[in-house]
Structures are given as C-alpha cells and as structure tokens.
Enzyme design. Structure first.
Site, PDB file in Angstrom:
ATOM      1  N   ILE A  16      -3.096 -14.589  -1.202  1.00  0.00           N
ATOM      2  CA  ILE A  16      -4.410 -13.979  -1.409  1.00  0.00           C
ATOM      3  C   ILE A  16      -4.716 -13.809  -2.899  1.00  0.00           C
ATOM      4  O   ILE A  16      -5.848 -14.031  -3.342  1.00  0.00           O
ATOM      5  CB  ILE A  16      -4.491 -12.623  -0.664  1.00  0.00           C
ATOM      6  CG1 ILE A  16      -4.316 -12.839   0.850  1.00  0.00           C
ATOM      7  CG2 ILE A  16      -5.811 -11.921  -0.951  1.00  0.00           C
ATOM      8  CD1 ILE A  16      -4.085 -11.547   1.647  1.00  0.00           C
ATOM      9  N   SER A 116      -4.029  -3.016   4.405  1.00  0.00           N
ATOM     10  CA  SER A 116      -3.677  -3.802   5.599  1.00  0.00           C
ATOM     11  C   SER A 116      -4.029  -3.021   6.860  1.00  0.00           C
ATOM     12  O   SER A 116      -4.035  -1.781   6.850  1.00  0.00           O
ATOM     13  CB  SER A 116      -2.172  -4.089   5.605  1.00  0.00           C
ATOM     14  OG  SER A 116      -1.775  -4.647   6.834  1.00  0.00           O
ATOM     15  N   TYR A 156       6.750  -0.768   4.999  1.00  0.00           N
ATOM     16  CA  TYR A 156       5.471  -1.485   4.823  1.00  0.00           C
ATOM     17  C   TYR A 156       4.272  -0.690   5.335  1.00  0.00           C
ATOM     18  O   TYR A 156       3.326  -0.438   4.572  1.00  0.00           O
ATOM     19  CB  TYR A 156       5.538  -2.882   5.457  1.00  0.00           C
ATOM     20  CG  TYR A 156       4.295  -3.679   5.174  1.00  0.00           C
ATOM     21  CD1 TYR A 156       4.085  -4.256   3.925  1.00  0.00           C
ATOM     22  CD2 TYR A 156       3.294  -3.819   6.132  1.00  0.00           C
ATOM     23  CE1 TYR A 156       2.923  -4.970   3.648  1.00  0.00           C
ATOM     24  CE2 TYR A 156       2.134  -4.530   5.859  1.00  0.00           C
ATOM     25  CZ  TYR A 156       1.956  -5.106   4.617  1.00  0.00           C
ATOM     26  OH  TYR A 156       0.802  -5.800   4.334  1.00  0.00           O
TER      27      TYR A 156
END
Ligand SMILES: NC(=O)c1ccc[n+]([C@@H]2O[C@H](COP(=O)([O-])OP(=O)(O)OC[C@H]3O[C@@H](n4cnc5c(N)ncnc54)[C@H](O)[C@@H]3O)[C@@H](O)[C@H]2O)c1
Length: 261
Positions: A16, A116, A156
């Site tokens: 990205i 995210s 994460y």
C-alpha cells in the site's frame, strides 16, 4: 488536489505504501518515502530508517525538510514478529513520528494512518485502549507488554485499536488542532500485498477467507491509495478524527451481524 505538495509516506518499499507513493507522484506531489527496506522501484526521494525505535525516528526526522504538506503513516507489521515489534511500529512509533513531524506540517495539512478492520474491537476493549494510548511518548514497549499482561497474538488487532482511538484523540490534541492539522485513518479489510500471507498465518485462513467472501474479493493496494491521498488533500478539509472504511463493504457487513440489523 496534491499538485505541488510534499507528502511523506512511510512503508514505501512494498504494498500500500509503494502504491500510495507512486499515485501521489502521478498526481503532482513531491514524495519523500521512508522504509526500513530499500524499495525495488522508487517513487521520489527515499530515506532509509527504522520506525520501531525512538532513535530511528529521530534520525529520520533530522533528515526531513522544514515544510511538509501531509504525512501518510502506512508502514506496519502483521504481528508475526511478536507483539513488542508490532506495537512499536504500528502504534507507538507511528504516534511518535506524527508528533515529531507536526511542527513541520503546514497549517491546514493532514496526517492519514492506515489502520485496519482488525481494529474493529476498539469499543469492546475501550478501557484497555484508553490506558495504553494514555502512555505518553515512545515507551519501553516490552515493559508495557509485561506490565499489562498483553498476549503475543493480540499484538496486531491491539495495535490497530490503539491507532483508531488515538486518531480521534489526536484530532482534538492542541499539537495538531491548534494549527488545523487533520488526523484521520483509513481501514482496509484484506488486501493482496506481501503482508496478507502473514495475516493468514497469524489470524488463520478461516478469518481471512470469511472477510474476503463477505465482499467478493480481497482489496488491492490500488484500491486503498486513493482513499489515503484524498484524506491528505484539501478535498478532505472538513474530515477530521474519522476512520474511513476502505474495504468493499466489509465493516458494514460485520456491523449488520454484530448489531443485528
Ligand atoms: N495487506 C492487508 O491485508 C492489510 C489489511 C489492513 C491493513 N493493512 C495495513 O496496511 C499497512 C501497509 O501494509 P501492506 O499491506 O502494504 O504490507 P507490506 O508488508 O507490503 O508493507 C509494509 C511496509 O512497512 C515497512 N516497515 C515495516 N516495519 C518497518 C519499520 N520498523 N520501519 C520502517 N518501515 C517498516 C516494510 O518494510 C514494508 O515495506 C500496514 O499498516 C498494515 O497493517 C494491510
């Protein structure tokens, strides 16, 4: 909307970040890319540096020009190297870079971070996120993990929960707000980049495949870059403290299931 602007993009060696840097260049911006790895195909200027430590960030910031028009925080780890490195790069380092760069960002400029769908749980885990974002500066992340009993596999999603909470707080923090610097996030679902294989290992194939099935395909870096750059541009001038789901409808689908509509 980006012509003549100087945009700092982290994570430019891959995925990205690489596409964001390339597209920003095509739209007329000067790009300064940052990554711990050398990009194979470069877009604009490049500073090799490590965003996981305070000294790495200080070295990068010392090499930046006095005036910048936007910061795109794209660099990130999947969690497969452990919670300490993941929290350091994805949240505490990202925040430290944003705070260090703020004095160089012109009035009315923007910070955009790639969060995210994995950060979806920030509301459910609000007290933890408040505590961990309340730790100022760039802490000893190993000590934070030990002190708060954080588990490796939480690294994460936790890093993205903290990023989403901080985005809302930072939009109202005097360091940014007093100079009209907008702070926003973009949240993809699964995106076909090298990190996706690691997510399959960390989160499991079932979770990744379920997310992809809900929206018909995985995203691509080219799907995410325009959203990042829109929020960097003056076209996003009235958007602040927001999280833009850039996921083909994944969050809407999960909301419908979780909230029962
Ligand atoms: N690909 C996905 O499925 C997906 C989904 C949601 C969110 N994201 C987020 O998008 C962002 C970009 O991910 P991507 O898919 O392009 O992954 P990627 O692995 O292709 O790129 C990440 C880049 O970050 C760089 N980086 C890692 N640690 C660094 C450090 N210490 N200092 C400087 N640079 C460092 C890497 O070298 C790499 O070039 C990440 O924040 C990721 O969490 C990705």
């Amino acid at each position: 909307m980006l012509f003549g602007k100087t945009i700092l993009v982290t994570g430019v060696a891959s995925g990205i970040g690489a596409r964001t840097a390339e597209l920003a260049g095509q739209m007329g911006a000067e790009v300064i890319g940052i990554d711990v790895r050398e990009p194979v195909v470069g877009s604009g200027a490049f500073i090799k540096g490590d965003l996981s430590t305070p000294s790495g960030i200080a070295e990068i910031v010392a090499r930046l020009p006095a005036r910048l028009d936007a910061l795109a925080n794209v660099a990130g780890l999947s969690g497969n190297t452990g919670i300490v490195a993941t929290l350091a790069v994805n949240f505490y380092g990202l925040r430290a870079l944003s705070e260090a760069v703020a004095p160089r960002l012109r009035e009315g400029s923007a910070i955009v971070s790639v969060a995210s769908i994995a950060g979806y749980g920030w509301r459910a885990n609000l007290e933890r996120a408040k505590t961990l974002t309340g730790i100022e500066g760039f802490p000893d992340v190993a000590a934070v993990v030990a002190d708060h009993g954080l588990k490796n596999e939480e690294g994460y999603p936790l890093s993205k929960e903290l990023l989403l909470l901080w985005t809302m707080r930072a939009a109202h923090q005097p360091l940014f707000k007093n100079r009209g610097i907008r702070v926003n996030a973009v949240s993809p679902g699964p995106v076909e980049t090298p990190i996706l294989k690691q997510f399959r290992a960390v989160l499991g194939d079932a979770r990744v495949d379920s997310d992809i099935t809900r929206v018909g395909r995985a995203g691509t870096a080219a799907d995410i870059a325009p959203a990042v750059l829109f929020l960097c541009s003056d076209g996003g001038r009235w958007i602040n403290g927001a999280n833009l789901a850039t996921d083909g409808g994944l969050e809407a689908s999960i909301n419908a299931e979780v909230l029962g509509f």
